[in-house]
Each structure stands twice: as C-alpha cells, then as structure tokens.
Design an enzyme around this catalytic site. Structure first.
Site, PDB file in Angstrom:
ATOM      1  N   VAL A  34       0.829  -1.242  -0.073  1.00  0.00           N
ATOM      2  CA  VAL A  34       0.099  -0.052   0.086  1.00  0.00           C
ATOM      3  C   VAL A  34       1.081   1.221   0.129  1.00  0.00           C
ATOM      4  O   VAL A  34       0.416   2.383  -0.229  1.00  0.00           O
ATOM      5  CB  VAL A  34      -0.878   0.068   1.370  1.00  0.00           C
ATOM      6  CG1 VAL A  34      -1.948  -1.098   0.961  1.00  0.00           C
ATOM      7  CG2 VAL A  34      -0.310  -0.161   2.471  1.00  0.00           C
ATOM      8  N   LYS A 106     -20.522 -10.433  13.436  1.00  0.00           N
ATOM      9  CA  LYS A 106     -21.649 -10.867  12.629  1.00  0.00           C
ATOM     10  C   LYS A 106     -22.833 -10.510  13.226  1.00  0.00           C
ATOM     11  O   LYS A 106     -23.907 -10.319  12.481  1.00  0.00           O
ATOM     12  CB  LYS A 106     -21.602 -12.520  12.234  1.00  0.00           C
ATOM     13  CG  LYS A 106     -21.673 -13.237  13.783  1.00  0.00           C
ATOM     14  CD  LYS A 106     -21.113 -14.515  13.876  1.00  0.00           C
ATOM     15  CE  LYS A 106     -21.105 -15.165  15.046  1.00  0.00           C
ATOM     16  NZ  LYS A 106     -19.824 -14.995  15.745  1.00  0.00           N
ATOM     17  N   LYS A 206     -24.954 -15.428   9.844  1.00  0.00           N
ATOM     18  CA  LYS A 206     -23.911 -15.558   8.664  1.00  0.00           C
ATOM     19  C   LYS A 206     -24.678 -15.802   7.461  1.00  0.00           C
ATOM     20  O   LYS A 206     -24.296 -15.333   6.426  1.00  0.00           O
ATOM     21  CB  LYS A 206     -22.915 -16.752   9.018  1.00  0.00           C
ATOM     22  CG  LYS A 206     -21.980 -16.312  10.289  1.00  0.00           C
ATOM     23  CD  LYS A 206     -21.144 -17.641  10.776  1.00  0.00           C
ATOM     24  CE  LYS A 206     -20.228 -17.026  11.856  1.00  0.00           C
ATOM     25  NZ  LYS A 206     -19.771 -18.513  12.599  1.00  0.00           N
TER      26      LYS A 206
END
Lengths: 431, 431
Positions: A34, A106, A206
């Site tokens: 990056v 989640k 999920k």
C-alpha cells in the site's frame, strides 16, 4: 498523502491482539502493498491494567470510545469488541466522523448491516466485514468478485465451527450429543452457554449476511428458517452412515428465478459431496454459480489469527482505496427486491426416522400415506427394535415441496401404527 | 472517461466464445460494477467463415493480429488462443501499444511470465492471468490478498483435471491406467496425445506460476521436479486404499525458512485430508499460511464458462483500475531471491512397494537396510504372491531426506532378496 495510516481499535481480546501482532510482523509487506506504514494509535479497552498477550504502549489505551471514534487523527476504526447496541452507536459515531470501518461482528452486521452500510456510503467511507463470516475464508470477497460475471444460485455453508465439531465427534465416536457437548466445552470449542451455536442462530446470522451479498437482496435474520442440532441423536447419525450420508449443520441459501429461500438446519449430504468431508471445527462455503459451476472455499471459521488475517485484509483494501481516493464505492445497495419462496415452492428430499408397531399392515399403512401425498422413496429401511414389539422405519424421500412434506409429516405422526416420528431432516447435495 | 471499454480478443475457441457470452449476458452487472459498458470490437480468428457457437458480427472478425494488438481503439486484449511463441509476440505488441492484457495461457506464463509482467509494468499496463491456474478457482487473487497479512509456507494443488479424473476412476473401479485413459479420451476428459497431462507437465507449469506468486520468487518450470501418473498401477491404488490413503497427482510448493522446493508427482494423502475428497475432473488448491492456517479452494479446473468467468473477473479488475487510473501497479516483482532446497533438505515420508523372494532372511535383510539409513516404518505389510515363491512388501516410512531415501532406494534395488522395487511415491498431508 500522509506518512502513515492511523488505526484505532475497539477491543483488545484475542482477535484485537492478533490484529496488532499481524500489523507489527508484516509492516514490510503492508508497506510494499500500500505504499505507506500502518500505526495503531488508540485502543479502546475495558480495563487499563489488565495483562495482555501483546506488548502495547500504555499511552494508547483508553476506556473512552470517543478517543477512538471521534479522534481526528484516526483514519480507520477496527471493531473487534463484539456486542450489538453499544457497538453500533460507536460505529455510527466513527462513520459520522468519516472513519472507515472494519468489523468482525456478525451479530451486528446481520441485524444492522444495511443501516451501517448506508451510513458508510453517505459519508464516503468504506465498511468491510470479511471476518464476520467464516473467519479465515475470503468468502465475501470471492462472492463480490464472482458477481460481476456470474449468477449465484445456491450457497451451502458449514459456517459454525462448534456444531461441526460436535457432529464430527458424534459420528466418529458414536457418542451422544450431550457427552460430546460437554467434551467440547472442556476443550474450549463450545461456550458454557452454547445456545447461540447449537440452536443454529450463529449460523443463521452468517447466512443472512451471505444471502444479502450473494443474491443482492436485503435478507434479514428473520427471513432465515432455523433448526439447531440439539435434538440430533447418535441413532440418526448411525443410520446416516449406513445409508451413505454425512450429517452437517448446513446453512442453505437458494434462488430459483427471483425467489429465494434461506435456512439453517441439520442436513444429510451424500458422502461424496465436498462439504461432507469438512471435519471438526473447520468451516466451508460451497457456492454454485451458473457460469462457474461448483466451487468451495474451506478454512478455519474462527480463531484469533485467522480472524485477524481477514480483518487486516479488509484494512489493506481500505488503505488501497484511500491511496486511490475511491473509498465508499464498494458499498453496493441490494440490486433486487427480496421475494421469499412460499412453502409450496421450497423443494427438498427428506430423511425420516419413525418408531412403528411391529405388526402386519403397518408398512402398508405408511406406504399408502406416502402414495397419497405422491412422495416416493429413494431409500427405505425397516428394522425390528429389540425387547419391544416395535420396529424402526427409516426413509429417504425423493423431492417434494415443504408444504406437502409438512402435511405428510403431521398425518404420519397421527397414524395409529406410528408410535412416534423420531426425527426428520433435509437431504441435500445429490440429484 | 470514455463511454465504454473496447476489448479485443485473440482466439475464438470454447473459452473465447464463453467470454463473449458472459460479457453479453452480464452487461447490466458489469456496468453496475465498473460504471461503463464493455464492447468486444475485434476478434482474431484463423478462419473467417467457420461456424461458431456464438453470434458475432462478421465485421469484427480478422485474421490479422495487428488489427487487435496495434489497434488504437482497443483498451484491453484478451488472449485465449493458446500457443507460446507467436502468442508471446502478439502480447508484446499489445503491451507496447499500451494495452492491458488478460491471458488464460499457463504455458506462456510459466515460460515467459516474468518477461511479460516486466514489460507490462514498464508500459503502465495491467497483465492478469487468473484463468491460467485452476480455471474456476480464484486462487491467484486469494494468494495476492492473503500475502499482505500472512506468510504462505505450503501449497498443495490438484491442478490437472485429466489426471485427477483418471486416478479417481482407477481407484473407484479398480481398472488399469490404460483402460481408464482410453475411457477418458472417449469422454473428452483426456486429449488424444495426453502426454502433457499424464506426465505432469501441465501441473508443473501451474505450480511454477503458483510458487512464483505465493513465495514471491522467480520460480521457473525447470525448478519443478516432475513425475507423472503413467506408471501408477491399480495394485498401488489397492494398497493405498487398504492403508487408509488416497493417491492424487499433487503439485507441492513448500518453503522452510527461505529455501523452497517445488514438485509434481503421484502422492499419497491420508483419506481425511481435504484434498483426498477432490474427485473426478475437479481441481483444488490447499494453502497453508502461518497466520490463517489451512485453507482450501475447490472448483472446476477447466471448461469454457468457468475459465471465461475467471477471464472476465480479470477484465473487471482492469476496468476498475482504468477508472481509478492505477493500472500497472499490480505487477509485483518477486521480493525474494529464489533459493532451491538441496535433496538433503527435502523432507518427506514415502510409500514403497517391492517384490521380494519369499524365504527366511528376506525380511531381516530389508529391515536392516532401513535401519542402516535410519529410516523407520510407519506402516508395513508383507503378503505372499500367488503362484510364485515371492512376496510383496509395502512400506510407509517415517520422514527422511530425499537424498537419504534415494540412496536407500538404490541399495534396496540392488539387494539380492529384492526382485524389484515396483513403485515409490511421496506421502504428504499427515503429521
């Protein structure tokens, strides 16, 4: 562009610790990818004095979420603390302060994902959540990549490690559910209150996330029909084995034309299905795309380092986007309106195990009921039960609708010759 | 930015046809993902008048490669014609004319990948080749994503569909190699000249590509030690099964510290290993990363649409990069100098099958030779052979170095009591 990217962490448990180690150990690779360095500059913790598995400068710890979420020096907020309501408020604050967000949560994404993604988009921020589904498997990324050139029609996931561990041990050792659960709790593979795992809720969250992304529809947790594994018996698993099947807790998301179904439940798979050989605490997601056909992604579903790896992958994507000045573009609003199938459109094969009276006419009473509902048998087994005047009948049906099957099930349960329908599961993955 | 992206195709066989269909059928999704349309404007073919499985305007067909590679209106060249030397020249011309390139050509990339990637980078162009390894599996992408936050230490791949089909059928049906090969040729799973598949060359090319990317070293085809499946017998497979193993043609790339080994060869895997249940023509790549642990990617390795899907995914990445103005950044020069392990550093377990004279002292002569080389047995089987005064000895060894094993092998072959060492394979995937 500035010298380095500043990251704030919400939470410093096992995953947070993993994130810090990975960022430290991979500074060179991160810089290579990056073009700048990454610094963790603030970490929200509950207790400033707790001993930790990683060396963190005491000055960067804080108990005040604003020090992270409203901190003008922080570019990216990584949320690994868990929880829903309080955490949601913190991420809203972070997004309103134009911070990009990575979350491994989640529960939060299944309940409030749409709202948070919308807010991210409005503020030109990225919000990524790869670690929320099947920690070590880059499944969300693969779905997004695949969508441009394919149409996903089916996803089947083993997305909860605890239940997969329990079912694996039950079938390998012939032990009962409760024995294996206790053993799993001792080994740390199951929580002391295992409800969310064993009753399928964790898997359902999920699947809601996967279905939303894979079908580009706003699938909610309530749209998922859920059944756990707590009533699965060693006897069921014994017959599965005898008939050439493996039982797994399968999250199923299926599309026919533009109508979808999403469910979680114990499911029989033919032994030769790729998901059938996913053992122990491992996760896997099987994806069927019209063009690509069958693919499967396998890996660890949880654990400090696998989850942290997924978090850092998201962080890398955000940093690349920052360098390019294109954050906030990745948030795709669902393209299609959600239409859930009705029960008469949900098609499946079923496994049934019944205790019946062992006398002439029993078998004929049962088979004529199946005939009345036009459900034919793929496999059929009748065995006498020792010590009682009863027999056990095990059936694998051909395809039928859920509506039809439920009526048949109720009628079977009411038949005089049927003592009890002991268990009933879906059968997937074959022809 | 201009209205649409113009794509030129080199080749219009099954994959090329697939690429055109996918682009046509997914215009809406492609536009949604990249914000502009995609047009195939020139296609190099051999025969202008050939009937094709897709409707293509006759005006866009050409037999002159320059119409594609030097065409100022074309942004991206997709190479799906195969071949090496001529194709390489065409891609060099395309890159020199600042066209981004997608190729599905493993032969080309294994032989000249480094040179082409360097040229792409020099010209600010993207060069992607996801389809060259395991067509329908996004493995190269996953490796690149994973590398920023993990360190890959091992890759094991079933990367050739033909040989996996043959080994699967041989072990399911107990048939001989030649019978199954003939059957595979009839079904179109094997070419009329199957050498490149069955001798492991195709797999070796893919492993060179995977190892180059996964280890960030310039791994050449010549660095891969290769053994094919043509000498595998049904007898070998019979013993594999009896001992709890499955034989697969495994491409192995392994790193210990900074020294690597890359090989392709028939290999025994324990039945419970995830790769052992990859059947028929399917491909899978198993990756071990220090942080993430074990992951596996499974899917179709070839076929018109799966391969075309991978090609279009690469095209989407290029189009996104074009929109962002960041092409040519993805080409990572190898970070590390390549150091190949010597034979004494290559560690493995082995399967050995020997025909021996069936008399007193034979077993002791063999075991004392193993003892001399400090190779211990994990499993040992001796069975009399019918009709002759011979026996068969099957050994699975514990770990030893390749150098040590080769010496032991030669000494065994020379022993008076050993009629012949019939076969010898690596054993991987266990402790």
């Amino acid at each position: 562009m500035k010298q380095g990217i500043n990251v704030g962490l919400l939470g410093l448990g096992t995953v947070g610790t993993g994130v810090i180690s990975i960022i430290e150990q991979h500074q060179q690779e991160l810089k290579h990818q990056v073009g700048c360095s990454v610094n963790v500059t603030k970490v929200l913790v509950r207790d400033l004095d707790k001993k930790r598995g990683v060396t963190v400068d005491n000055d960067i710890l804080t108990t005040n979420p604003e020090d992270v979420c409203a901190n003008p020096d922080i570019d990216v907020v990584i949320e690994v603390r868990g929880g829903v309501d309080e955490t949601k408020e913190q991420l809203i604050q972070a997004l309103e302060h134009k911070k990009h967000v990575v979350t491994a949560n989640k529960d939060l994404m299944a309940l409030h994902g749409a709202e948070l993604l919308h807010l991210a988009s409005k503020n030109g921020c990225d919000l990524f959540y790869e670690a929320s589904v099947a920690g070590g498997i880059p499944i969300l990324r693969s779905l997004v990549d695949g969508l441009a050139s394919d149409r996903i029609t089916k996803m089947m996931g083993i997305v909860n490690g605890t239940t997969n561990y329990i079912l694996t041990k039950m079938s390998q050792e012939g032990s009962s559910y409760l024995d294996v659960l206790a053993q799993a709790q001792d080994l740390g593979f199951a929580e002391s209150d295992p409800t969310s795992d064993v009753e399928g809720l964790d898997a359902a969250r999920k699947m809601a996330i996967l279905a939303t992304l894979g079908f580009s529809m706003d699938v909610k947790l309530d749209d998922v029909s859920v059944k756990g594994i707590s009533s699965v018996t060693d006897r069921d698993l014994h017959y599965c084995e005898q008939l050439g099947y493996t039982m797994k807790l399968i999250g199923l998301a299926k599309r026919d034309d533009d109508r979808i179904e999403v469910s979680v439940g114990p499911t029989l798979l033919p032994n030769e299905h790729p998901l059938a050989s996913v053992h122990n605490e491992y996760n896997a997601v099987y994806v069927y795309g019209e063009a690509v056909g069958e693919t499967m992604f396998y890996g660890p579903g949880a654990g400090s380092l696998p989850t942290a790896t997924a978090v850092v992958s998201d962080l890398v994507t955000i940093m690349k986007n920052m360098r390019l000045g294109v954050n906030g573009h990745a948030v795709n609003a669902p393209l299609h309106e959600k239409v859930l199938k009705e029960n008469k459109e949900i098609d499946s094969k079923y496994f049934l195990r019944m205790r019946v009276t062992d006398k002439a006419g029993t078998f004929s009473a049962i088979t004529s009921l199946f005939a009345e509902y036009e459900v034919s048998f793929e496999k059929l087994l009748q065995l006498p039960l020792e010590g009682v005047e009863e027999a056990e009948v095990i059936v694998i049906t051909h395809h039928t609708s859920k509506e039809n099957y439920q009526e048949l099930y109720d009628r079977l349960q009411a038949l005089e010759v049927v003592e009890n329908v002991e268990s009933s599961y879906r059968v997937e993955g074959g022809q």
